[in-house]
Each structure stands twice: as C-alpha cells, then as structure tokens.
Write an enzyme that holds these catalytic residues in place. Structure first.
Site, mmCIF file in Angstrom:
data_model
loop_
_atom_site.group_PDB
_atom_site.id
_atom_site.type_symbol
_atom_site.label_atom_id
_atom_site.label_comp_id
_atom_site.label_asym_id
_atom_site.label_seq_id
_atom_site.Cartn_x
_atom_site.Cartn_y
_atom_site.Cartn_z
ATOM 1 N N GLU A 82 31.071 38.528 50.885
ATOM 2 C CA GLU A 82 30.779 39.596 51.865
ATOM 3 C C GLU A 82 29.343 40.122 51.761
ATOM 4 O OE1 GLU A 82 33.791 39.585 50.174
ATOM 5 O OE2 GLU A 82 34.780 38.858 51.990
ATOM 6 N N VAL A 96 29.928 35.197 40.300
ATOM 7 C CA VAL A 96 30.918 34.187 40.663
ATOM 8 C C VAL A 96 31.151 33.311 39.430
ATOM 9 C CG1 VAL A 96 31.619 32.503 42.395
ATOM 10 C CG2 VAL A 96 29.892 34.206 42.982
ATOM 11 N N HIS A 136 37.276 26.871 44.666
ATOM 12 C CA HIS A 136 36.964 28.159 45.286
ATOM 13 C C HIS A 136 35.543 28.635 44.949
ATOM 14 C CE1 HIS A 136 38.423 31.697 47.376
ATOM 15 N NE2 HIS A 136 37.869 32.460 46.466
ATOM 16 N N ARG A 150 24.227 36.876 30.519
ATOM 17 C CA ARG A 150 23.182 37.112 31.525
ATOM 18 C C ARG A 150 23.285 38.483 32.169
ATOM 19 N NH1 ARG A 150 24.369 32.259 30.467
ATOM 20 N NH2 ARG A 150 22.875 30.560 30.662
#
Ligand code: INI
Length: 157
Positions: free
Chosen positions: A58, A81, A88, A127
């Site tokens: 989004e 992610v 996916h 990270r």
C-alpha cells in the site's frame, strides 16, 4: 568541471514518511531511525508527518499522493518484507519497489526507497538499528541529499 551533489540540509525541509504496519516491530525501528536522523540534521519535529498504511504493497499509491500534494519536500517510504515459504514475498516486494520507482520518476520530489527486504527476521533486525545500521536512517539521509540536489538543479534551469 562542475560537480553537482546534494548536501544534508534539514533546516526548513518538510518530510513525509510512509510506513507499513506489517512487521511493525522492525518498521518502528526504521521510523525511529529516520526521524532521529532528520531531526539531527535540522528538520523540525513538526515538519515531519508519519503516515501509516497496512503493508508495503500500500506504500506506493500513498507516497504518490503525498508527493503530488507538493506539501512535502521529500517522501521516505519505510517497510519490511520478510521472505516466507511461498512466492508472496516476491509480489509484495516487487510491487512496492516498482511503485516507488514510478512515483519517484513522476512526482517531481524525491521519493525514497527504504523498504527492508530480508530472507530472515534476523537479517531484518540487523538492518533496523543493530549491527548492520538502520535502513530508516539511511533512507532519511538520502531524502535530504536528493532534496538539496533537486533544489540545485532547479536553481540552474
Ligand atoms: N507486507 C509487508 O509490508 N511485509 C511483508 O512481509 C508482507 N508479507 O510477507 O505478506 C506484507 N504483506 C501485506 C501486503 O503488503 C498488503 O498489506 C496486503 O496484501 C493487503 O493489500
């Protein structure tokens, strides 16, 4: 030779951060790193807007809207992610990257890619403010550099 490059100037700048809620534990650290970096470079706290969206998928349309509003000098996109057992990851990360690139190419203000993509939660944690730095802070620095570069190029044209 004339060399053009942006400086890290925060004073007077208005920055919007668009951040996904998915993997929020990580994304919170990216937001914290970005805000801390912006403020330490002179951006006023009240000149920073943090806009939350459900996930990385989004982020692009909202980044595009904010960029086109011309209310901000730069848009910083933050998300996380993490690869799972299905494809996916590739769809979400790929669409986020493509959409942010599209917004960056068309919006006229810098739109910065600060989406962490990682194979494991450990890689993401590394990270997001631990041993491999903070991608949120890196993205904020890029936003300041690109904002100044855009201003310099506009001043010359
Ligand atoms: N969104 C993320 O930001 N990170 C992820 O790792 C993720 N995974 O793996 O599913 C994710 N999915 C949600 C997606 O961004 C959208 O919010 C959802 O599909 C609704 O459109």
């Amino acid at each position: 030779m004339k060399m053009l490059q942006g400086a890290f100037i925060g004073a007077g700048r208005k920055v919007a951060i668009v951040a996904g809620r998915f993997n929020d534990f990580i994304v919170q650290s990216l937001i914290k790193g970005a805000v801390d970096c912006l403020v330490r470079h002179g951006v006023k706290d009240e000149a920073i807007a943090v806009v939350r969206v459900p996930g990385a998928f989004e982020i692009p349309p909202v980044a595009q809207m904010l960029a086109e509003s011309k209310a901000y000098d730069a848009i910083v996109c933050l998300g996380c992610v993490i690869r799972g057992d299905t494809p996916h990851f590739d769809y979400v990360a790929g669409e986020a990257a493509k959409g942010i690139a599209r917004a960056a190419a068309t919006a006229g203000v810098p739109v910065i890619f600060g989406i962490l993509t990682a194979d494991t939660i450990e890689q993401a944690v590394e990270r997001a403010g631990t041993k491999a730095g903070n991608r949120g802070a890196d993205a904020a620095l890029s936003a300041l550099e690109m904002t100044d570069l855009y201003a310099q190029i506009r001043a010359r044209s």
